[in-house]
Scaffold this motif. Structure first.
Motif, short mmCIF file in Angstrom:
data_model
loop_
_atom_site.label_atom_id
_atom_site.label_comp_id
_atom_site.label_asym_id
_atom_site.label_seq_id
_atom_site.Cartn_x
_atom_site.Cartn_y
_atom_site.Cartn_z
N PHE A 122 -35.26 38.57 33.52
CA PHE A 122 -35.04 39.54 32.45
C PHE A 122 -36.20 40.54 32.36
CE2 PHE A 122 -35.59 41.00 28.11
CZ PHE A 122 -34.35 41.58 27.89
N CYS A 123 -37.43 40.04 32.40
CA CYS A 123 -38.59 40.92 32.26
C CYS A 123 -38.68 41.91 33.41
CB CYS A 123 -39.87 40.09 32.18
SG CYS A 123 -40.01 39.16 30.65
N LEU A 124 -38.45 41.44 34.63
CA LEU A 124 -38.52 42.36 35.77
C LEU A 124 -37.45 43.44 35.67
CD1 LEU A 124 -39.26 39.89 38.71
CD2 LEU A 124 -40.81 41.58 37.72
N HIS A 125 -36.26 43.07 35.21
CA HIS A 125 -35.18 44.07 35.12
C HIS A 125 -35.31 44.94 33.86
CE1 HIS A 125 -31.38 46.08 35.39
NE2 HIS A 125 -31.08 45.65 34.18
N ALA A 126 -35.32 44.31 32.70
CA ALA A 126 -35.25 45.07 31.45
C ALA A 126 -36.57 45.71 31.04
CB ALA A 126 -34.75 44.15 30.33
N LEU A 127 -37.67 45.08 31.33
CA LEU A 127 -38.95 45.62 30.89
C LEU A 127 -39.69 46.41 31.97
CD1 LEU A 127 -40.18 42.60 28.76
CD2 LEU A 127 -38.91 44.61 28.02
N SER A 128 -39.52 45.99 33.22
CA SER A 128 -40.20 46.70 34.31
C SER A 128 -39.30 47.69 35.02
CB SER A 128 -40.76 45.70 35.32
OG SER A 128 -41.77 44.91 34.72
N GLY A 129 -38.01 47.67 34.71
CA GLY A 129 -37.10 48.67 35.27
C GLY A 129 -36.65 48.42 36.69
N TRP A 130 -36.77 47.19 37.17
CA TRP A 130 -36.34 46.89 38.53
C TRP A 130 -34.82 46.82 38.59
CZ3 TRP A 130 -39.62 42.77 41.46
CH2 TRP A 130 -40.97 43.16 41.46
N SER A 131 -34.27 47.19 39.72
CA SER A 131 -32.82 47.07 39.93
C SER A 131 -32.48 45.61 40.18
CB SER A 131 -32.39 47.91 41.14
OG SER A 131 -32.86 47.32 42.34
N TYR A 132 -31.19 45.29 40.08
CA TYR A 132 -30.75 43.92 40.36
C TYR A 132 -31.12 43.54 41.79
CZ TYR A 132 -27.77 43.86 36.14
OH TYR A 132 -27.30 43.86 34.86
N ASP A 133 -30.97 44.47 42.72
CA ASP A 133 -31.31 44.18 44.12
C ASP A 133 -32.79 43.86 44.28
OD1 ASP A 133 -28.71 44.51 45.06
OD2 ASP A 133 -29.00 46.63 45.52
N GLU A 134 -33.66 44.65 43.62
CA GLU A 134 -35.10 44.42 43.73
C GLU A 134 -35.48 43.06 43.14
OE1 GLU A 134 -36.98 48.89 43.40
OE2 GLU A 134 -36.11 48.00 41.59
N VAL A 135 -34.92 42.75 41.98
CA VAL A 135 -35.22 41.46 41.36
C VAL A 135 -34.72 40.33 42.25
CG1 VAL A 135 -34.76 39.96 39.37
CG2 VAL A 135 -35.17 42.41 39.02
N GLY A 136 -33.51 40.48 42.76
CA GLY A 136 -32.93 39.46 43.62
C GLY A 136 -33.76 39.18 44.85
N ARG A 137 -34.25 40.26 45.50
CA ARG A 137 -35.08 40.07 46.69
C ARG A 137 -36.36 39.30 46.34
NH1 ARG A 137 -33.28 45.23 47.97
NH2 ARG A 137 -35.12 46.22 47.10
N GLN A 138 -36.97 39.62 45.23
CA GLN A 138 -38.22 38.97 44.86
C GLN A 138 -38.04 37.53 44.43
OE1 GLN A 138 -41.52 39.83 45.06
NE2 GLN A 138 -40.58 41.37 46.38
N LEU A 139 -36.92 37.24 43.78
CA LEU A 139 -36.72 35.90 43.24
C LEU A 139 -35.78 35.03 44.07
CD1 LEU A 139 -36.46 36.73 39.42
CD2 LEU A 139 -38.47 36.11 40.76
N GLY A 140 -35.30 35.57 45.20
CA GLY A 140 -34.42 34.80 46.06
C GLY A 140 -33.05 34.56 45.46
N MET A 141 -32.52 35.58 44.78
CA MET A 141 -31.22 35.50 44.12
C MET A 141 -30.35 36.64 44.63
SD MET A 141 -32.73 35.11 40.23
CE MET A 141 -31.16 35.07 39.39
N SER A 142 -29.05 36.46 44.55
CA SER A 142 -28.16 37.58 44.88
C SER A 142 -28.20 38.56 43.71
CB SER A 142 -26.73 37.08 45.09
OG SER A 142 -26.18 36.65 43.86
N SER A 143 -27.88 39.82 43.98
CA SER A 143 -27.91 40.82 42.92
C SER A 143 -26.87 40.49 41.85
CB SER A 143 -27.70 42.23 43.47
OG SER A 143 -26.46 42.34 44.10
N SER A 144 -25.73 39.91 42.24
CA SER A 144 -24.74 39.55 41.23
C SER A 144 -25.25 38.40 40.36
CB SER A 144 -23.40 39.19 41.88
OG SER A 144 -23.55 38.11 42.76
N ASN A 145 -26.01 37.47 40.95
CA ASN A 145 -26.60 36.39 40.16
C ASN A 145 -27.64 36.94 39.19
OD1 ASN A 145 -27.26 33.87 39.20
ND2 ASN A 145 -28.21 33.17 41.08
N VAL A 146 -28.38 37.94 39.63
CA VAL A 146 -29.35 38.59 38.74
C VAL A 146 -28.61 39.20 37.56
CG1 VAL A 146 -31.01 40.48 38.51
CG2 VAL A 146 -31.07 39.02 40.54
N GLY A 147 -27.51 39.90 37.83
CA GLY A 147 -26.74 40.52 36.76
C GLY A 147 -26.21 39.51 35.76
N VAL A 148 -25.71 38.40 36.26
CA VAL A 148 -25.21 37.33 35.38
C VAL A 148 -26.36 36.76 34.55
CG1 VAL A 148 -24.22 35.00 35.36
CG2 VAL A 148 -23.22 36.77 36.82
#
Length: 175
Positions: A122-148
């Motif tokens: 949540f912090c990487l996406h909502a507070l730091s402005g990262w895209s779902y893809d960027e968050v997913g790459r960093q955390l080892g998650m799919s972008s759809s999993n990040v969105g969920v």
């Protein structure tokens, strides 16, 4: 050889802003900032770092969430409102500052209650402005999993903050 002065100059301000948004206390931010760079140094000794900004943002976010957990579990009883004057513009009035400070503090408490990966996502996406893809790459998650995950965290934050916050106004309009 790593240009630490250049990395600190180029990437340090973004990491510091991330820490400030999450912690809101100058002393904690300064300590966490140092911890972030020490962790980055240790990480870089064993691996090649291609994206310093991503690494530092992730480390800063993880360190800040850890601090929030300790703070609200009573081990680090620090007055989070001590640096409000340093962080705000002189334009807002006292009522606006009090409301914003209270909401920020409630959001910090709520984030500390979330599981670590959810809070970090949540912090990487909502507070730091990262895209779902960027968050997913960093955390080892799919972008759809990040969105969920972000969606579920928003729902949980609404529950945790909902007593005094109207729908659609959670943490500055996160809906």
């Amino acid at each position: 050889m790593t240009d630490w002065d250049g990395i600190l100059r180029d990437e340090g301000p973004a990491a510091w802003r991330t820490l400030w948004r999450l912690l809101g206390n100058r002393a904690e931010v300064d300590d966490c900032f140092q911890e972030t760079f020490v962790s980055a140094l240790q990480y870089s000794r064993g691996r090649d770092v291609r994206h310093w900004s991503a690494l530092l943002q992730r480390l800063a976010t993880a360190r800040a969430v850890d601090r929030l957990r300790r703070r609200y579990r009573g081990r680090d009883a620090i007055d989070a409102s001590s640096d409000v004057d340093a962080a705000t513009s002189p334009r807002p009035g006292p009522v606006e500052l009090a409301v914003a400070s209270e909401l920020s503090e409630r959001l910090r408490r709520a984030l500390a209650r979330l599981p670590e990966q959810q809070a970090e996502t949540f912090c990487l996406h909502a507070l730091s402005g990262w895209s779902y893809d960027e968050v997913g790459r960093q955390l080892g998650m799919s972008s759809s999993n990040v969105g969920v995950t972000v969606h579920r965290v928003r729902q949980r934050l609404r529950e945790l903050l909902g007593q005094n916050v109207g729908d659609g106004q959670v943490a500055g309009g996160m809906s």
